[in-house]
Write a protein that holds these residues in place. Structure first.
Motif, PDB file in Angstrom:
ATOM      1  N   VAL A 119       4.122   1.748   2.147  1.00  0.00           N
ATOM      2  CA  VAL A 119       4.240   1.496   3.591  1.00  0.00           C
ATOM      3  C   VAL A 119       4.541   0.022   3.822  1.00  0.00           C
ATOM      4  O   VAL A 119       4.325  -0.794   2.953  1.00  0.00           O
ATOM      5  CB  VAL A 119       2.943   1.876   4.344  1.00  0.00           C
ATOM      6  CG1 VAL A 119       2.819   3.370   4.390  1.00  0.00           C
ATOM      7  CG2 VAL A 119       1.722   1.242   3.718  1.00  0.00           C
ATOM      8  N   LEU A 156     -12.089   8.412  13.594  1.00  0.00           N
ATOM      9  CA  LEU A 156     -10.637   8.629  13.533  1.00  0.00           C
ATOM     10  C   LEU A 156      -9.859   7.797  14.544  1.00  0.00           C
ATOM     11  O   LEU A 156      -8.691   7.489  14.338  1.00  0.00           O
ATOM     12  CB  LEU A 156     -10.314  10.124  13.691  1.00  0.00           C
ATOM     13  CG  LEU A 156     -10.579  10.981  12.444  1.00  0.00           C
ATOM     14  CD1 LEU A 156     -10.384  12.460  12.753  1.00  0.00           C
ATOM     15  CD2 LEU A 156      -9.671  10.565  11.279  1.00  0.00           C
ATOM     16  N   LEU A 172      -2.833   7.610  10.206  1.00  0.00           N
ATOM     17  CA  LEU A 172      -2.506   7.457   8.783  1.00  0.00           C
ATOM     18  C   LEU A 172      -2.103   8.784   8.155  1.00  0.00           C
ATOM     19  O   LEU A 172      -1.782   8.845   6.964  1.00  0.00           O
ATOM     20  CB  LEU A 172      -3.715   6.910   8.012  1.00  0.00           C
ATOM     21  CG  LEU A 172      -4.164   5.502   8.349  1.00  0.00           C
ATOM     22  CD1 LEU A 172      -5.444   5.171   7.603  1.00  0.00           C
ATOM     23  CD2 LEU A 172      -3.078   4.484   7.999  1.00  0.00           C
ATOM     24  N   GLU A 173      -2.134   9.833   8.970  1.00  0.00           N
ATOM     25  CA  GLU A 173      -1.805  11.153   8.429  1.00  0.00           C
ATOM     26  C   GLU A 173      -0.300  11.262   8.195  1.00  0.00           C
ATOM     27  O   GLU A 173       0.392  12.064   8.819  1.00  0.00           O
ATOM     28  CB  GLU A 173      -2.275  12.247   9.402  1.00  0.00           C
ATOM     29  CG  GLU A 173      -2.284  13.623   8.774  1.00  0.00           C
ATOM     30  CD  GLU A 173      -2.551  14.714   9.796  1.00  0.00           C
ATOM     31  OE1 GLU A 173      -2.669  14.410  11.000  1.00  0.00           O
ATOM     32  OE2 GLU A 173      -2.621  15.882   9.390  1.00  0.00           O
ATOM     33  N   ILE A 174       0.192  10.411   7.328  1.00  0.00           N
ATOM     34  CA  ILE A 174       1.617  10.449   7.008  1.00  0.00           C
ATOM     35  C   ILE A 174       1.748  10.919   5.578  1.00  0.00           C
ATOM     36  O   ILE A 174       0.979  10.508   4.715  1.00  0.00           O
ATOM     37  CB  ILE A 174       2.288   9.064   7.157  1.00  0.00           C
ATOM     38  CG1 ILE A 174       1.461   7.990   6.427  1.00  0.00           C
ATOM     39  CG2 ILE A 174       2.457   8.710   8.612  1.00  0.00           C
ATOM     40  CD1 ILE A 174       2.134   6.664   6.323  1.00  0.00           C
ATOM     41  N   GLY A 175       2.688  11.769   5.343  1.00  0.00           N
ATOM     42  CA  GLY A 175       2.852  12.273   3.980  1.00  0.00           C
ATOM     43  C   GLY A 175       3.919  11.486   3.251  1.00  0.00           C
ATOM     44  O   GLY A 175       4.274  10.380   3.647  1.00  0.00           O
ATOM     45  N   GLY A 176       4.386  12.046   2.186  1.00  0.00           N
ATOM     46  CA  GLY A 176       5.518  11.457   1.492  1.00  0.00           C
ATOM     47  C   GLY A 176       5.113  10.547   0.365  1.00  0.00           C
ATOM     48  O   GLY A 176       3.936  10.335   0.098  1.00  0.00           O
ATOM     49  N   TYR A 188      -7.183   8.906   5.329  1.00  0.00           N
ATOM     50  CA  TYR A 188      -7.266   9.713   6.553  1.00  0.00           C
ATOM     51  C   TYR A 188      -8.102  10.977   6.298  1.00  0.00           C
ATOM     52  O   TYR A 188      -9.010  11.313   7.052  1.00  0.00           O
ATOM     53  CB  TYR A 188      -5.864  10.083   7.042  1.00  0.00           C
ATOM     54  CG  TYR A 188      -5.881  11.239   8.008  1.00  0.00           C
ATOM     55  CD1 TYR A 188      -6.290  11.051   9.333  1.00  0.00           C
ATOM     56  CD2 TYR A 188      -5.524  12.529   7.603  1.00  0.00           C
ATOM     57  CE1 TYR A 188      -6.349  12.122  10.215  1.00  0.00           C
ATOM     58  CE2 TYR A 188      -5.573  13.596   8.469  1.00  0.00           C
ATOM     59  CZ  TYR A 188      -5.989  13.390   9.783  1.00  0.00           C
ATOM     60  OH  TYR A 188      -6.066  14.443  10.646  1.00  0.00           O
ATOM     61  N   ILE A 246      -3.491   0.225  14.325  1.00  0.00           N
ATOM     62  CA  ILE A 246      -3.234   1.653  14.540  1.00  0.00           C
ATOM     63  C   ILE A 246      -4.507   2.430  14.194  1.00  0.00           C
ATOM     64  O   ILE A 246      -5.247   2.036  13.302  1.00  0.00           O
ATOM     65  CB  ILE A 246      -2.061   2.189  13.679  1.00  0.00           C
ATOM     66  CG1 ILE A 246      -2.316   1.914  12.184  1.00  0.00           C
ATOM     67  CG2 ILE A 246      -0.731   1.600  14.113  1.00  0.00           C
ATOM     68  CD1 ILE A 246      -1.427   2.733  11.263  1.00  0.00           C
ATOM     69  N   PRO A 247      -4.762   3.533  14.907  1.00  0.00           N
ATOM     70  CA  PRO A 247      -5.972   4.295  14.618  1.00  0.00           C
ATOM     71  C   PRO A 247      -5.904   4.990  13.257  1.00  0.00           C
ATOM     72  O   PRO A 247      -4.813   5.306  12.767  1.00  0.00           O
ATOM     73  CB  PRO A 247      -6.036   5.328  15.749  1.00  0.00           C
ATOM     74  CG  PRO A 247      -4.658   5.435  16.272  1.00  0.00           C
ATOM     75  CD  PRO A 247      -4.002   4.103  16.042  1.00  0.00           C
ATOM     76  N   VAL A 248      -7.063   5.225  12.672  1.00  0.00           N
ATOM     77  CA  VAL A 248      -7.144   5.906  11.382  1.00  0.00           C
ATOM     78  C   VAL A 248      -6.383   7.231  11.429  1.00  0.00           C
ATOM     79  O   VAL A 248      -5.702   7.597  10.468  1.00  0.00           O
ATOM     80  CB  VAL A 248      -8.629   6.151  10.990  1.00  0.00           C
ATOM     81  CG1 VAL A 248      -8.728   6.996   9.722  1.00  0.00           C
ATOM     82  CG2 VAL A 248      -9.366   4.834  10.795  1.00  0.00           C
ATOM     83  N   SER A 249      -6.464   7.908  12.584  1.00  0.00           N
ATOM     84  CA  SER A 249      -5.812   9.221  12.689  1.00  0.00           C
ATOM     85  C   SER A 249      -4.305   9.146  12.445  1.00  0.00           C
ATOM     86  O   SER A 249      -3.702  10.109  11.970  1.00  0.00           O
ATOM     87  CB  SER A 249      -6.090   9.838  14.055  1.00  0.00           C
ATOM     88  OG  SER A 249      -5.639   8.969  15.059  1.00  0.00           O
ATOM     89  N   LEU A 301     -10.714   4.767  15.374  1.00  0.00           N
ATOM     90  CA  LEU A 301     -10.938   3.353  15.078  1.00  0.00           C
ATOM     91  C   LEU A 301      -9.636   2.724  14.563  1.00  0.00           C
ATOM     92  O   LEU A 301      -8.908   3.335  13.797  1.00  0.00           O
ATOM     93  CB  LEU A 301     -12.035   3.250  14.009  1.00  0.00           C
ATOM     94  CG  LEU A 301     -12.605   1.865  13.746  1.00  0.00           C
ATOM     95  CD1 LEU A 301     -13.318   1.331  14.983  1.00  0.00           C
ATOM     96  CD2 LEU A 301     -13.576   1.921  12.567  1.00  0.00           C
ATOM     97  N   ASN A 302      -9.380   1.491  14.985  1.00  0.00           N
ATOM     98  CA  ASN A 302      -8.132   0.832  14.589  1.00  0.00           C
ATOM     99  C   ASN A 302      -8.204   0.177  13.216  1.00  0.00           C
ATOM    100  O   ASN A 302      -9.168  -0.520  12.892  1.00  0.00           O
ATOM    101  CB  ASN A 302      -7.747  -0.241  15.614  1.00  0.00           C
ATOM    102  CG  ASN A 302      -7.072   0.351  16.826  1.00  0.00           C
ATOM    103  OD1 ASN A 302      -6.299   1.296  16.710  1.00  0.00           O
ATOM    104  ND2 ASN A 302      -7.384  -0.179  17.994  1.00  0.00           N
ATOM    105  N   ASN A 338       0.844  -1.199   0.000  1.00  0.00           N
ATOM    106  CA  ASN A 338       0.000   0.000   0.000  1.00  0.00           C
ATOM    107  C   ASN A 338       0.873   1.240   0.000  1.00  0.00           C
ATOM    108  O   ASN A 338       2.016   1.218   0.443  1.00  0.00           O
ATOM    109  CB  ASN A 338      -0.929  -0.005   1.205  1.00  0.00           C
ATOM    110  CG  ASN A 338      -1.990  -1.078   1.090  1.00  0.00           C
ATOM    111  OD1 ASN A 338      -1.682  -2.256   1.189  1.00  0.00           O
ATOM    112  ND2 ASN A 338      -3.204  -0.667   0.848  1.00  0.00           N
TER     113      ASN A 338
END
Lengths: 381, 95
Positions: B95, A308, B87-91, A297, B82-85, A310-311, A288
């Motif tokens: 992964v 937000l 996922l705020e990774i850029g670049g 996100y 891991i929480p959805v929040s 949620l895992n 991915n």
């Protein structure tokens, strides 16, 4: 003597075609390069989609298929986790809303019950949705099921009728003499001969047909998704964006066009980012992307901010086939005794009707549908 | 009072029993991946960390060839929940 068919591809269509053939006394072997459900069908969300079908024969077959899919649990006496479920197509701007209004008009004239919803109505239909950025939506009743259970059911029931399933068996090429298909050659060098060869090989179809001189217009994108942990019922409908039709599946650019659905088990499936790419069964190229992480996100924050925390449990990618014309490559093509069944816009809903039609072709029955618009796209060079 | 039943659970996350796994093997499933797709064993929070060894043992015991029985399921991002929040990774890149 009974006829013999070789079905290549163990996804939704390969499994259903193999089942209907075996049930109708055709001696059938299903050949799959990995395992049943390991390609794009395994990465699919299980939606029994009606609303997104292309007006014309595609929609006609979809409506027929929809009736049949609802009968499958009874036919198999199996739990496929089938539920009726609404489908929301969301417009975020005027352009997408006009697209939805125009599509609804056309599809209503085909007998589909589609409602156009404003933000207030949307809030009633999907209470946990944050509607701030939304202009409106179109809504249509459809269904949802567990795709793995569906494929396993076709295979399991097919085996009762003598279906043979060869997994981990890669087809190297289609064997033809002149303009007549005779069978397939496996990677092992072994040759299988039959009266008909059916390619339900999704993104791999174009490549497999090349050596026959047959140009098949099936393209593909790498599609990405996530699954979350299970929660209480949260999302009522299948949620997707109209921009999927107006922007995604482009041939050059990566696009995130959010869609999500909650499964019967309570997991949320979050997708999708599509990126033009090379078909590969290797590990590299199937991971991915960071783009997808960020895209999902942003979309969750916009539409379902309460999720937000949620895992996420797992991610996956698939090679999702499509045609530029949005209509499938389906039917008997210029190479005799070769049937192609790939590039469908929605899969699950069409599985029974496609299986029935292929069986009619193999049995030499008069077809109820004129498939020429689906086959004319694939011509000999 | 804790109510116990006599079922043996192979996958605790998805509550899949030994009987369900054996049934899948009887239906011709020979790998962790195909058993996962058929039963959900390994689809939960731990992604098969506990049950994969138990299922492999069952596969071997039921006479499935080693090549299939020992084939591992792919470990995939994010490896641990891991929480959805986050996922705020850029670049760019994967992964």
């Amino acid at each position: 003597m009974s006829k013999k068919a070789i079905v290549v591809g163990g996804g939704y269509f390969g499994c259903s075609i193999a089942y209907y053939l075996a049930k109708n006394k055709i001696k059938t072997i299903l050949v799959e390069q990995n395992e049943v459900g390991s390609g794009s069908s395994g990465g699919n969300f299980g939606c029994v989609q009606v609303q997104d079908s292309e007006p014309g024969l595609s929609l006609e077959l979809t409506l027929e298929g929809y009736q049949r899919v609802q009968q499958l649990e009874k036919e198999f006496n199996l739990d496929l986790e089938y539920r009726e479920m609404g489908s929301l197509l969301i417009a975020e701007n005027e352009k997408d809303m006009s697209f939805l209004i125009e599509q609804a008009k056309i599809k209503q004239s085909w007998g589909l019950k589609i409602d156009l919803l404003d933000r207030n109505e949307l809030k009633r239909v999907e209470p946990n949705l944050s509607t701030d950025s939304i202009r409106g939506a179109s809504y249509c009743k459809q269904g949802h099921l567990n795709g793995f259970k569906l494929m396993n059911a076709f295979i399991g029931q097919g085996k009762r009728y003598g279906l043979e399933v060869w997994e981990r068996t890669k087809v190297k090429k289609v064997i033809a003499a002149g303009n007549t298909c005779k069978g397939v050659e496996l990677a092992s060098g072994e040759k299988l001969y039959g009266d008909y060869v059916i390619l339900a090989t999704g993104a791999w179809t174009k490549e497999l047909c090349k050596s026959l001189g047959l140009n098949v217009p099936i393209e593909y994108v790498k599609a990405e998704a996530f699954v979350t942990e299970q929660i209480q019922p949260f999302l009522i409908n299948y949620f997707s964006l109209a921009s999927f039709f107006t922007e995604a599946h482009g041939q050059d650019e990566t696009t995130t066009s959010f869609c999500c659905v909650q499964t019967k088990s309570g997991n949320l499936l979050l997708g999708e980012t599509s990126k033009p790419g090379l078909v590969s069964t290797e590990e590299s190229g199937t991971r991915n992307s960071r783009e997808h992480c960020l895209g999902i996100y942003q979309e969750v924050r916009k539409f379902f901010p309460s999720l937000l925390n949620l895992n996420i449990l797992r991610s996956w990618t698939t090679y999702s086939p499509y045609t530029v014309s949005h209509i499938p490559v389906f039917g008997e093509v210029e190479v005799q005794n070769l049937i192609l069944a790939a590039g469908f816009k929605s899969a699950v809903v069409l599985t029974p009707i496609v299986g029935e039609i292929v069986t009619d072709i193999v049995r030499g029955e008069r077809l109820k549908y004129d498939l020429s618009q689906f086959t004319q796209q694939s011509r000999l060079a | 009072m804790l109510v116990m039943n006599s079922k043996e659970y192979i996958c605790r996350c998805e509550e899949v029993t030994k009987e369900e796994v054996l049934q899948a093997i009887r239906e011709g499933k020979q790998t962790l991946k195909s058993i996962k797709r058929a039963t959900r064993a390994g689809m939960g929070a731990c992604q098969g960390r506990t049950c994969s060894k138990l299922i492999t043992t069952l596969l071997l015991r039921e006479g499935v060839p080693e090549e299939e029985a020992l084939e591992l399921d792919k470990a995939r991002f994010p490896l641990v929940p891991i929480p959805v929040s986050s996922l705020e990774i850029g670049g760019e890149g994967d992964v």
